[in-house]
Scaffold this motif. Structure first.
Motif, mmCIF file in Angstrom:
data_model
loop_
_atom_site.group_PDB
_atom_site.id
_atom_site.type_symbol
_atom_site.label_atom_id
_atom_site.label_comp_id
_atom_site.label_asym_id
_atom_site.label_seq_id
_atom_site.Cartn_x
_atom_site.Cartn_y
_atom_site.Cartn_z
ATOM 1 N N ASN A 181 -4.222 21.153 -84.945
ATOM 2 C CA ASN A 181 -3.946 19.520 -85.104
ATOM 3 C C ASN A 181 -4.531 18.627 -83.802
ATOM 4 O OD1 ASN A 181 -2.888 17.497 -86.451
ATOM 5 N ND2 ASN A 181 -0.850 17.346 -85.327
ATOM 6 N N LYS A 215 4.791 19.806 -88.472
ATOM 7 C CA LYS A 215 4.675 20.565 -89.759
ATOM 8 C C LYS A 215 3.083 20.569 -89.838
ATOM 9 C CE LYS A 215 5.396 19.653 -94.826
ATOM 10 N NZ LYS A 215 6.145 18.844 -95.959
ATOM 11 N N GLN A 216 2.054 19.600 -89.448
ATOM 12 C CA GLN A 216 0.760 19.849 -89.554
ATOM 13 C C GLN A 216 0.192 21.186 -88.649
ATOM 14 O OE1 GLN A 216 2.436 16.976 -88.882
ATOM 15 N NE2 GLN A 216 1.887 15.819 -90.875
ATOM 16 N N GLU A 276 1.235 23.990 -90.792
ATOM 17 C CA GLU A 276 0.293 24.189 -92.192
ATOM 18 C C GLU A 276 -1.253 24.790 -91.577
ATOM 19 O OE1 GLU A 276 0.940 23.875 -95.396
ATOM 20 O OE2 GLU A 276 3.101 23.184 -94.638
ATOM 21 N N GLN A 277 -1.503 24.214 -90.514
ATOM 22 C CA GLN A 277 -2.903 24.859 -90.085
ATOM 23 C C GLN A 277 -2.707 26.225 -89.455
ATOM 24 O OE1 GLN A 277 -4.947 22.270 -87.117
ATOM 25 N NE2 GLN A 277 -4.416 20.545 -88.042
ATOM 26 N N LYS A 303 -0.650 28.409 -90.748
ATOM 27 C CA LYS A 303 -0.738 29.304 -92.216
ATOM 28 C C LYS A 303 -2.066 29.447 -92.661
ATOM 29 C CE LYS A 303 4.142 28.040 -93.099
ATOM 30 N NZ LYS A 303 5.265 27.432 -94.416
ATOM 31 N N GLU A 304 -2.906 28.231 -92.795
ATOM 32 C CA GLU A 304 -4.242 28.521 -93.155
ATOM 33 C C GLU A 304 -5.139 29.681 -92.494
ATOM 34 O OE1 GLU A 304 -6.040 24.501 -92.899
ATOM 35 O OE2 GLU A 304 -4.718 23.712 -94.524
#
Length: 222
Positions: free
Chosen positions: A35, A66-67, A70-71, A73-74
């Motif tokens: 992020n 949250k960002q 998410e990153q 998890k990617e």
């Protein structure tokens, strides 16, 4: 004289203790690649020690948003690595950058918990900072600020191996060579120790000759 000898010994012990008992402040700035709007790395937190000798660290880290998750998890979906960069500064060091990586999947499954080890030489120089995650499974901790990062910090000391006295060894070999050239160095080895390189090939040749040319068996009596 005894008092003077005692003072000299105490001064030597004091100098020895000062040379190995280094102390001072230490700061480790932590950056990561999640992020980040500007640049490849952005701030994740900071570790500070007022006294290296005491080894008590203050860890301040910004919770993940949250960002961030998410990153992360990617990266975990492609079995990639979560990379962390540390900038180490101290009273004697203006700044040393070090990199470390952990599996993103392991970092997530461990609830954003990691172990940070800083490896230090006796002179106070930090040679490595590595991040590790355990094999335990923990849930993500969330509060009003975001997902909390749980880190444990350990200051490790690297013991330097003894350095061989190469110069003295070379001088010794040089003295032995000069003594042999002048005939001052006597060879007290035994006869076998001196000439084994000549005796062994002859013995092997005799053994091989005896094995390949056995004596003919006597003729049977008529």
């Amino acid at each position: 004289m005894k008092e003077l000898f005692l003072i000299i010994c105490l001064m030597k012990l004091f100098h020895y203790g000062m040379s190995i008992d280094y102390d001072g402040w230490l700061n480790i700035k932590i950056e990561h690649t999640l992020n980040c709007k500007d640049g490849k790395y952005c701030s994740r937190g900071n570790i500070s020690l007022k006294s290296i000798r005491a080894g008590i660290a203050t860890i301040e880290q910004t919770p993940f948003t949250k960002q961030h998750i998410e990153q992360l998890k990617e990266i975990a979906e492609i079995d990639g690595f979560y990379t962390v960069k540390t900038l180490v500064t101290s009273a004697d060091n203006k700044g040393t950058e070090l990199l470390s990586s952990v599996k993103a999947r392991s970092f997530l499954e461990n609830g954003l918990s990691d172990v940070i080890n800083a490896w230090m030489l006796p002179n106070g120089a930090v040679t490595a900072v590595n991040f590790q995650v355990t094999n335990s499974s923990k849930a993500l901790q969330h509060n009003k600020d975001g997902y909390l990062i749980n880190s444990k910090f350990f200051l490790r000391y690297v013991e330097q191996a003894p350095v061989p006295d190469t110069a003295s060894y070379i001088q010794k070999l040089e003295r032995e060579r000069e003594a042999r050239e002048k005939g001052e160095l006597k060879d007290n080895r035994s006869f076998l120790a001196k000439y084994w390189m000549y005796i062994v090939p002859i013995a092997i040749f005799v053994m091989i000759s005896g094995a390949t040319n056995p004596e003919p068996a006597g003729q049977a009596a008529r």
